[in-house]
Design an enzyme around this catalytic site. Sequence first.
Site, PDB file in Angstrom:
ATOM      1  N   GLN A 193      12.537  -2.924   9.299  1.00  0.00           N
ATOM      2  CA  GLN A 193      11.348  -3.789   9.303  1.00  0.00           C
ATOM      3  C   GLN A 193      10.257  -3.151  10.165  1.00  0.00           C
ATOM      4  O   GLN A 193      10.489  -2.840  11.340  1.00  0.00           O
ATOM      5  CB  GLN A 193      11.695  -5.184   9.845  1.00  0.00           C
ATOM      6  CG  GLN A 193      10.525  -6.162   9.754  1.00  0.00           C
ATOM      7  CD  GLN A 193      10.878  -7.573  10.249  1.00  0.00           C
ATOM      8  OE1 GLN A 193      11.856  -7.759  10.979  1.00  0.00           O
ATOM      9  NE2 GLN A 193      10.065  -8.538   9.860  1.00  0.00           N
ATOM     10  N   ASN A 243      13.732  -7.125   4.951  1.00  0.00           N
ATOM     11  CA  ASN A 243      14.250  -6.463   6.151  1.00  0.00           C
ATOM     12  C   ASN A 243      14.011  -7.316   7.399  1.00  0.00           C
ATOM     13  O   ASN A 243      12.948  -7.926   7.540  1.00  0.00           O
ATOM     14  CB  ASN A 243      13.539  -5.113   6.345  1.00  0.00           C
ATOM     15  CG  ASN A 243      13.780  -4.154   5.194  1.00  0.00           C
ATOM     16  OD1 ASN A 243      14.857  -4.129   4.623  1.00  0.00           O
ATOM     17  ND2 ASN A 243      12.773  -3.360   4.849  1.00  0.00           N
ATOM     18  N   HIS A 288       8.669 -10.989   5.006  1.00  0.00           N
ATOM     19  CA  HIS A 288       8.144 -10.649   3.687  1.00  0.00           C
ATOM     20  C   HIS A 288       9.281 -10.193   2.788  1.00  0.00           C
ATOM     21  O   HIS A 288      10.261  -9.613   3.259  1.00  0.00           O
ATOM     22  CB  HIS A 288       7.061  -9.565   3.768  1.00  0.00           C
ATOM     23  CG  HIS A 288       7.472  -8.355   4.534  1.00  0.00           C
ATOM     24  ND1 HIS A 288       7.493  -8.322   5.906  1.00  0.00           N
ATOM     25  CD2 HIS A 288       7.904  -7.139   4.131  1.00  0.00           C
ATOM     26  CE1 HIS A 288       7.910  -7.135   6.315  1.00  0.00           C
ATOM     27  NE2 HIS A 288       8.177  -6.398   5.242  1.00  0.00           N
ATOM     28  N   ILE A 290       0.818  -1.234   0.000  1.00  0.00           N
ATOM     29  CA  ILE A 290       0.000   0.000   0.000  1.00  0.00           C
ATOM     30  C   ILE A 290       0.852   1.284   0.000  1.00  0.00           C
ATOM     31  O   ILE A 290       0.321   2.360  -0.230  1.00  0.00           O
ATOM     32  CB  ILE A 290      -1.004   0.074   1.184  1.00  0.00           C
ATOM     33  CG1 ILE A 290      -0.325  -0.277   2.505  1.00  0.00           C
ATOM     34  CG2 ILE A 290      -2.227  -0.777   0.931  1.00  0.00           C
ATOM     35  CD1 ILE A 290      -1.145   0.157   3.708  1.00  0.00           C
TER      36      ILE A 290
HETATM   37  P1  5GP Z   1       8.988  -3.478   6.062  1.00  0.00           P
HETATM   38  O1  5GP Z   1       9.268  -2.033   6.347  1.00  0.00           O
HETATM   39  O2  5GP Z   1       8.515  -4.214   7.305  1.00  0.00           O
HETATM   40  O3  5GP Z   1      10.093  -4.199   5.360  1.00  0.00           O
HETATM   41  O4  5GP Z   1       7.793  -3.478   5.035  1.00  0.00           O
HETATM   42  C1  5GP Z   1       6.454  -3.438   5.400  1.00  0.00           C
HETATM   43  C2  5GP Z   1       5.673  -3.049   4.175  1.00  0.00           C
HETATM   44  O5  5GP Z   1       4.320  -3.372   4.376  1.00  0.00           O
HETATM   45  C3  5GP Z   1       5.714  -1.531   3.887  1.00  0.00           C
HETATM   46  O6  5GP Z   1       6.270  -1.319   2.600  1.00  0.00           O
HETATM   47  C4  5GP Z   1       4.259  -1.095   3.988  1.00  0.00           C
HETATM   48  O7  5GP Z   1       3.912  -0.137   3.022  1.00  0.00           O
HETATM   49  C5  5GP Z   1       3.508  -2.400   3.806  1.00  0.00           C
HETATM   50  N1  5GP Z   1       2.239  -2.479   4.515  1.00  0.00           N
HETATM   51  C6  5GP Z   1       2.013  -2.186   5.828  1.00  0.00           C
HETATM   52  N2  5GP Z   1       0.720  -2.419   6.147  1.00  0.00           N
HETATM   53  C7  5GP Z   1       0.118  -2.877   5.021  1.00  0.00           C
HETATM   54  C8  5GP Z   1      -1.226  -3.286   4.727  1.00  0.00           C
HETATM   55  O8  5GP Z   1      -2.130  -3.283   5.558  1.00  0.00           O
HETATM   56  N3  5GP Z   1      -1.466  -3.699   3.448  1.00  0.00           N
HETATM   57  C9  5GP Z   1      -0.488  -3.729   2.487  1.00  0.00           C
HETATM   58  N4  5GP Z   1      -0.845  -4.133   1.279  1.00  0.00           N
HETATM   59  N5  5GP Z   1       0.783  -3.342   2.734  1.00  0.00           N
HETATM   60  C10 5GP Z   1       1.083  -2.924   3.982  1.00  0.00           C
END
Ligand code: 5GP
Length: 134
Positions: free
Chosen positions: A92, A85, A98, A30
């Site tokens: 993260q 991450n 992910h 998103i």
């Molecule tokens: P991180 O920073 O943990 O590596 O990445 C988390 C990712 O999840 C971010 O890029 C963020 O935009 C995405 N994200 C967080 N909450 C949601 C959600 O509810 N739906 C979707 N589709 N993406 C999400």
Amino acid sequence: MECIFCKIIKGEIPSSKIFEDDHVVAFLDIGPCEKGHTLVVPKCHAARITDLPAEELLPAMEAVRRVAKLLCDRLGCDGFNVLQNNGECAGQTVPHVHFHVVPRWNGRGKPTWKEGKYDSPEEMAAIHAKLVNG
Ligand code: 5GP
Ligand code: ZN
């Protein structure tokens, strides 16, 4: 509070899903770095890649490759990044393993990891449809 990605996997929170099998789900991020930025998420809850059972790793990597190929074939990107991450210090924000798959195009300068957004829900839906239906 329950994990947000587990809720997406269970369908309790909506997502723009582009791929799913027994091990993995992939859906649009998103807050995309580039439009089409996709997350590949193992269904098994584990905070870090080092917590993930070894047998879940290959299905996840196969899904990453499949998603990357979809982005190239359907969105016409010239390349892509795969990023994963682990821990707050590493950026993260969702503690469920992910893989980010980010499409990149020639001529857009040095790639950044800045969170972006879609111009509208319709634009996101159109990219989703392209990835799902061709
Ligand atoms: P991180 O920073 O943990 O590596 O990445 C988390 C990712 O999840 C971010 O890029 C963020 O935009 C995405 N994200 C967080 N909450 C949601 C959600 O509810 N739906 C979707 N589709 N993406 C999400
Ligand atoms: Zn989870």
